[in-house]
Every structure is written in structure tokens, then in C-alpha cells.
Design a protein around this motif. Structure first.
Motif, short mmCIF file in Angstrom:
data_model
loop_
_atom_site.label_atom_id
_atom_site.label_comp_id
_atom_site.label_asym_id
_atom_site.label_seq_id
_atom_site.Cartn_x
_atom_site.Cartn_y
_atom_site.Cartn_z
N THR A 30 0.78 -0.83 0.20
CA THR A 30 0.18 0.12 -0.18
C THR A 30 1.01 1.20 0.34
O THR A 30 2.00 1.45 0.45
CB THR A 30 -0.87 0.04 1.18
N ALA A 31 0.16 2.70 -0.28
CA ALA A 31 0.94 3.82 -0.35
C ALA A 31 1.41 4.54 1.01
O ALA A 31 2.41 5.27 0.53
CB ALA A 31 0.64 4.23 -2.08
N GLY A 32 -0.03 4.37 1.93
CA GLY A 32 0.42 4.25 3.39
C GLY A 32 -0.61 6.05 2.51
O GLY A 32 -1.35 5.50 1.78
N PRO A 33 -0.78 6.60 3.17
CA PRO A 33 -2.55 8.36 3.19
C PRO A 33 -1.57 8.84 2.62
O PRO A 33 -0.46 8.96 2.29
CB PRO A 33 -1.76 8.81 4.83
N ALA A 34 -2.50 9.41 1.43
CA ALA A 34 -2.37 10.16 0.99
C ALA A 34 -1.87 11.21 0.67
O ALA A 34 -1.65 11.64 2.33
CB ALA A 34 -3.94 10.22 0.29
N PRO A 35 -0.86 11.82 0.49
CA PRO A 35 0.10 13.34 0.29
C PRO A 35 -0.81 14.31 0.84
O PRO A 35 -2.30 14.43 0.77
CB PRO A 35 0.69 13.38 -0.37
N VAL A 36 -0.63 15.21 1.80
CA VAL A 36 -1.41 15.92 2.13
C VAL A 36 -1.55 17.67 1.25
O VAL A 36 -0.21 17.97 0.79
CB VAL A 36 -1.09 16.55 3.80
N ARG A 37 -3.01 18.14 0.69
CA ARG A 37 -2.48 19.15 0.15
C ARG A 37 -2.31 20.33 0.95
O ARG A 37 -2.53 20.93 1.57
CB ARG A 37 -3.97 19.35 -0.72
N ARG A 38 -1.48 21.28 0.60
CA ARG A 38 -0.70 22.18 1.16
C ARG A 38 -1.41 23.79 0.56
O ARG A 38 -1.04 23.57 -0.66
CB ARG A 38 0.73 22.27 1.25
N SER A 39 -1.81 24.33 1.53
CA SER A 39 -2.94 25.49 0.47
C SER A 39 -1.30 26.19 0.48
O SER A 39 -0.08 26.59 0.48
CB SER A 39 -3.35 26.43 1.63
N PRO A 40 -2.25 27.43 -0.30
CA PRO A 40 -0.61 28.22 -1.38
C PRO A 40 -0.08 29.13 -0.28
O PRO A 40 0.75 29.72 -0.85
CB PRO A 40 -1.31 28.97 -2.82
N LEU A 41 -0.97 29.73 0.13
CA LEU A 41 -0.96 30.31 1.70
C LEU A 41 0.21 29.99 2.38
O LEU A 41 1.18 31.07 2.17
CB LEU A 41 -1.91 31.19 2.23
N PHE A 42 0.54 28.56 2.32
CA PHE A 42 0.91 28.29 3.82
C PHE A 42 2.87 27.73 2.55
O PHE A 42 3.66 28.45 3.39
CB PHE A 42 0.33 26.78 3.91
N ILE A 43 2.70 27.61 1.00
CA ILE A 43 3.99 27.71 0.53
C ILE A 43 4.23 29.59 0.26
O ILE A 43 6.18 29.29 0.74
CB ILE A 43 3.29 27.62 -0.37
N ALA A 44 3.72 30.05 0.54
CA ALA A 44 4.64 31.47 0.33
C ALA A 44 4.66 31.50 1.57
O ALA A 44 5.78 32.76 1.65
CB ALA A 44 2.98 32.20 -0.07
N LEU A 45 4.27 31.82 2.82
CA LEU A 45 4.94 31.87 4.26
C LEU A 45 5.57 30.92 4.16
O LEU A 45 7.17 32.09 4.84
CB LEU A 45 3.64 31.34 4.71
#
Length: 107
Positions: A30-45
Motif C-alpha cells: 500500500t502507498a500509505g496515506p495520501a499526501p496532504v495538499r498544502r494551501s498556497p498561502l502556507f507555501i508562500a509563508l
């Protein structure tokens, strides 16, 4: 000098490869849990925090280099004191963005 820059770029590229690679499942596993989608604001911060911290460090090093010229007899008269203020402001921005990214990550 170019060798050092290329080595730093290779290290950054390797870190991005390790952090950003997709999770793929192998046959029978199994691939494990699905990757978490980060918000663009989090990436920008996060990006703003990293750039602010690196800018603060570079500005502080430039200021230290200008002050060192006065110590060795260069006749420093405070021409580059504004760099310390800029370094402090960039550090404050980096800390604020880092705290904002931390709270955005938590919920």
C-alpha cells in the motif's frame, strides 16, 4: 567559487527531490496515506520566511564586513549602519512569516 555555488545548488535540488517526490505504491504494497495538499498561502509563508532569513543573514554579514574594515584601519565612519536596521527588519519579517506558516499548518 563557481564550484561552491554548484554544490549548494545540488544540495538544494537533492533536498527538493527528497521532500517533493510523489508517493508511489509498489506492487503488493500500500502507498500509505495520501499526501496532504498544502494551501498556497502556507507555501508562500514558508518561502517568505526562508527568503527573509537568508536576506537577514546576508545583510548582517555585509554589515560585519564593513565594520571589520574600520577595525583593520580602513577608517569606518558608520556609512553602512543602515544595513543592521535592514537585517533586523528582514529577521522580524522572517519570524512573523514562520509563525504564520506554523499556525497555518496546524489548522
Amino acid at each position: 567559487m563557481i564550484f561552491k555555488i554548484l554544490m549548494l545548488a545540488a544540495v538544494v535540488a537533492a533536498l527538493f527531490y527528497m521532500v517533493m517526490q510523489p508517493r508511489r505504491g509498489r506492487a503488493g504494497f500500500t502507498a500509505g496515506p495520501a499526501p496532504v495538499r498544502r494551501s498556497p498561502l502556507f507555501i508562500a509563508l514558508c518561502l517568505a520566511a526562508a527568503l527573509g532569513l537568508s536576506g537577514a543573514l546576508i545583510t548582517a554579514v555585509i554589515w560585519m564586513g564593513s565594520v571589520a574594515g574600520g577595525v583593520t584601519g580602513g577608517g569606518y565612519h558608520g556609512e553602512a549602519d543602515f544595513l543592521l536596521t535592514i537585517a533586523g527588519a528582514l529577521l522580524a519579517i522572517a519570524i512573523a512569516c514562520g509563525v504564520g506558516a506554523f499556525f497555518k499548518r496546524r489548522g
